[in-house]
Write a protein that holds these residues in place. Structure first.
Motif, PDB file in Angstrom:
ATOM      1  N   GLU A  12       4.845   1.564   0.952  1.00 37.30           N
ATOM      2  CA  GLU A  12       5.632   2.341   0.010  1.00 37.30           C
ATOM      3  C   GLU A  12       5.328   3.797   0.298  1.00 37.30           C
ATOM      4  N   VAL A  13       6.346   4.566   0.624  1.00 38.72           N
ATOM      5  CA  VAL A  13       6.110   5.934   1.080  1.00 38.72           C
ATOM      6  C   VAL A  13       6.734   6.940   0.123  1.00 38.72           C
ATOM      7  N   VAL A  14       5.898   7.844  -0.381  1.00 43.53           N
ATOM      8  CA  VAL A  14       6.408   8.932  -1.214  1.00 43.53           C
ATOM      9  C   VAL A  14       6.462  10.186  -0.359  1.00 43.53           C
ATOM     10  N   LEU A  15       7.617  10.832  -0.363  1.00 41.81           N
ATOM     11  CA  LEU A  15       7.803  12.016   0.484  1.00 41.81           C
ATOM     12  C   LEU A  15       7.778  13.289  -0.359  1.00 41.81           C
ATOM     13  N   ALA A  16       6.907  14.216   0.059  1.00 43.59           N
ATOM     14  CA  ALA A  16       6.880  15.523  -0.608  1.00 43.59           C
ATOM     15  C   ALA A  16       7.302  16.581   0.400  1.00 43.59           C
ATOM     16  N   GLN A  26       0.839  -1.187   0.000  1.00 43.01           N
ATOM     17  CA  GLN A  26       0.000   0.000   0.000  1.00 43.01           C
ATOM     18  C   GLN A  26       0.876   1.240   0.000  1.00 43.01           C
ATOM     19  N   ARG A  27       0.327   2.285  -0.599  1.00 47.91           N
ATOM     20  CA  ARG A  27       1.127   3.474  -0.827  1.00 47.91           C
ATOM     21  C   ARG A  27       0.673   4.650   0.033  1.00 47.91           C
ATOM     22  N   ILE A  28       1.645   5.312   0.615  1.00 42.31           N
ATOM     23  CA  ILE A  28       1.369   6.446   1.494  1.00 42.31           C
ATOM     24  C   ILE A  28       2.026   7.694   0.932  1.00 42.31           C
ATOM     25  N   LEU A  29       1.255   8.781   0.923  1.00 39.22           N
ATOM     26  CA  LEU A  29       1.841  10.066   0.568  1.00 39.22           C
ATOM     27  C   LEU A  29       2.136  10.825   1.852  1.00 39.22           C
ATOM     28  N   LEU A  30       3.404  11.119   2.059  1.00 44.75           N
ATOM     29  CA  LEU A  30       3.825  11.834   3.259  1.00 44.75           C
ATOM     30  C   LEU A  30       4.277  13.230   2.859  1.00 44.75           C
ATOM     31  N   VAL A  31       3.611  14.236   3.420  1.00 45.33           N
ATOM     32  CA  VAL A  31       3.995  15.614   3.091  1.00 45.33           C
ATOM     33  C   VAL A  31       4.511  16.284   4.351  1.00 45.33           C
ATOM     34  N   GLU A  32       5.776  16.561   4.366  1.00 46.43           N
ATOM     35  CA  GLU A  32       6.452  17.057   5.579  1.00 46.43           C
ATOM     36  C   GLU A  32       7.616  17.935   5.157  1.00 46.43           C
TER      37      GLU A  32
END
Lengths: 242, 242
Positions: free
Chosen positions: A39-43, A13-19
């Motif tokens: 699965e983590v995408v970092l913005a 599963q995919r997570i969008l992390l905005v930090e």
DNA sequence: GTTTCGTTTTAACAAATTTTAACAGAAATG
DNA sequence: CATTTCTGTTAAAATTTGTTAAAACGAAAC
């Protein structure tokens, strides 16, 4: 040491992390990927977050509230417009909760106050994803745009309900409400949630207005006895398809 | 040592043990795995316990009450939200029972006071699991959504009771109560448990309200003499199906 | 600027659900 | 067996929801 059988919840599963804090960002990303098997995408800011969200598919978002360029709440609202059911976790300072939270406790949303322990975050992620995963995903709903409702086919964007060869135009509000119901098929759509999502305010009169729309939707859908919008007294509504 | 006939209860059943004292934790884990033939997952605090519970499937939980980060009662409540029927054993100091127990004697729960003899614990585990396993698991009930009640078929989500070709709509509260009864078919559903689960508060008036619903449910189900909702004086109710 | 049309809101009344009240019957207590 | 507590049932009151029609609104056409 209790093993680590990867749960159903964690199937790629995919997570969008905005930090915006790069240290914290990387730390969280690593931890969630290692321990959570996500699965983590970092913005790095709100704008990049919005860009990523519109570009790829995610199962959950973690948004820092205090960010340059675009704050977490604004981004949350934008994301909600595109996908009203994706769970969002807002990371916020303790003092901020009081004000805004009222208007944002909808959806499958959650708050976490900074500073937080990282295990706590993972816990909430697991809980939210578990809840969402329980709701059946018909292949049709993948698009969040076209929905199969018994014998009917509902096209949200085109604002059309089709059955056999008949087409029925529906108004904007009708379409929005039906869409929310579809997204929660066989689960409760809270009055509050629908009102805030569509009317931005869940006062008494909007509630009455919504009742009128419910009535209309039932009329549109009454030719298929398998389909029903039932009331959950004091809570909201369920779109039932047998 | 009473022989070791591996009971029906012990067919690869899984126990979540949440205990912050590592020595005791490991000891219990080993003992229950060896003597009890259970698969035991050990969590070292309330948060880890919650995480494990949301991630994997268990048949029973043993929660230490005094724990750092998240106490056993809080964890118990969270677990109850996800699964209203899983048996929980609280391990607590003698003095603590009085206060909190009132609100928590629900479910198929049990207490054990520290210090306890480990055989005592195993005994209780076996008893609880036996009780739960006795409750028939018809394939339909697997979903926690559709239940067979004698000649009736009860669909919780659709809020329908069907018999032969007749359908009876039931209200939300009626459905919730009947669901709880079904989940405990042939076992006692505590008044307290039902009230807290449905009304979030077990005061006198909600109790009276529930009595009215019991009365209604009996009416719905009175066409099949095999089905009965009987009162267990001072305790609660049992849905009996012969 | 006015008309027209479809949409949304307001209003009014009807129906369903839940709670409260009242009284009767059982079960426990002493 | 008298008294208290708990439960069963029914009806009423209170609340929430369902439906319909009329009024208000707003965008497009004239």
């Amino acid at each position: 040491m209790s093993g680590e059988p990867i749960s159903a919840a964690a199937k790629g599963q995919r997570i969008l992390l905005v930090e915006d804090d790069p240290n914290l960002g990387i730390l969280l990303q690593d931890y969630l990927q290692l321990k959570g098997k996500y699965e983590v995408v970092l913005a790095r800011d709100g704008e990049e977050g919005a860009r990523q969200f519109s570009r790829e598919k995610f199962d959950l978002c973690i948004l820092d509230v205090m960010m340059p360029k675009k704050d977490g709440f604004t981004l949350g609202r934008e994301i909600r417009k595109i996908n009203p059911v994706i769970p969002i976790i807002f990371a916020t300072a303790k003092t901020m909760i009081e004000d805004k939270s009222e208007a944002f406790t909808l959806g499958g949303d959650d708050y976490i106050t900074k500073p937080f322990r990282i295990e706590e975050l993972l816990l909430r992620i697991n809980a939210l994803l578990k809840r969402v995963n329980k709701q059946e995903k018909t292949p049709e709903t993948e698009t969040l745009d076209k929905f199969e409702i018994g014998d009917y086919l509902f096209d949200y964007t085109a604002q059309l309900i089709k059955k056999d060869d008949l087409q029925q135009k529906v108004s904007t509000k009708e379409a929005e409400l039906l869409r929310l119901l579809c997204l929660k098929k066989n689960n409760v759509l809270t009055r509050e949630e629908a009102l805030i999502s569509i009317w931005n305010d869940d006062n008494y009169f909007n509630g009455r207005s919504m009742d009128v729309f419910l009535s209309k939707l039932r009329k549109y859908l009454r030719d298929d006895p398998k389909v029903e919008i039932i009331n959950v007294h004091g809570k909201g509504y369920k779109l039932i398809v047998n």
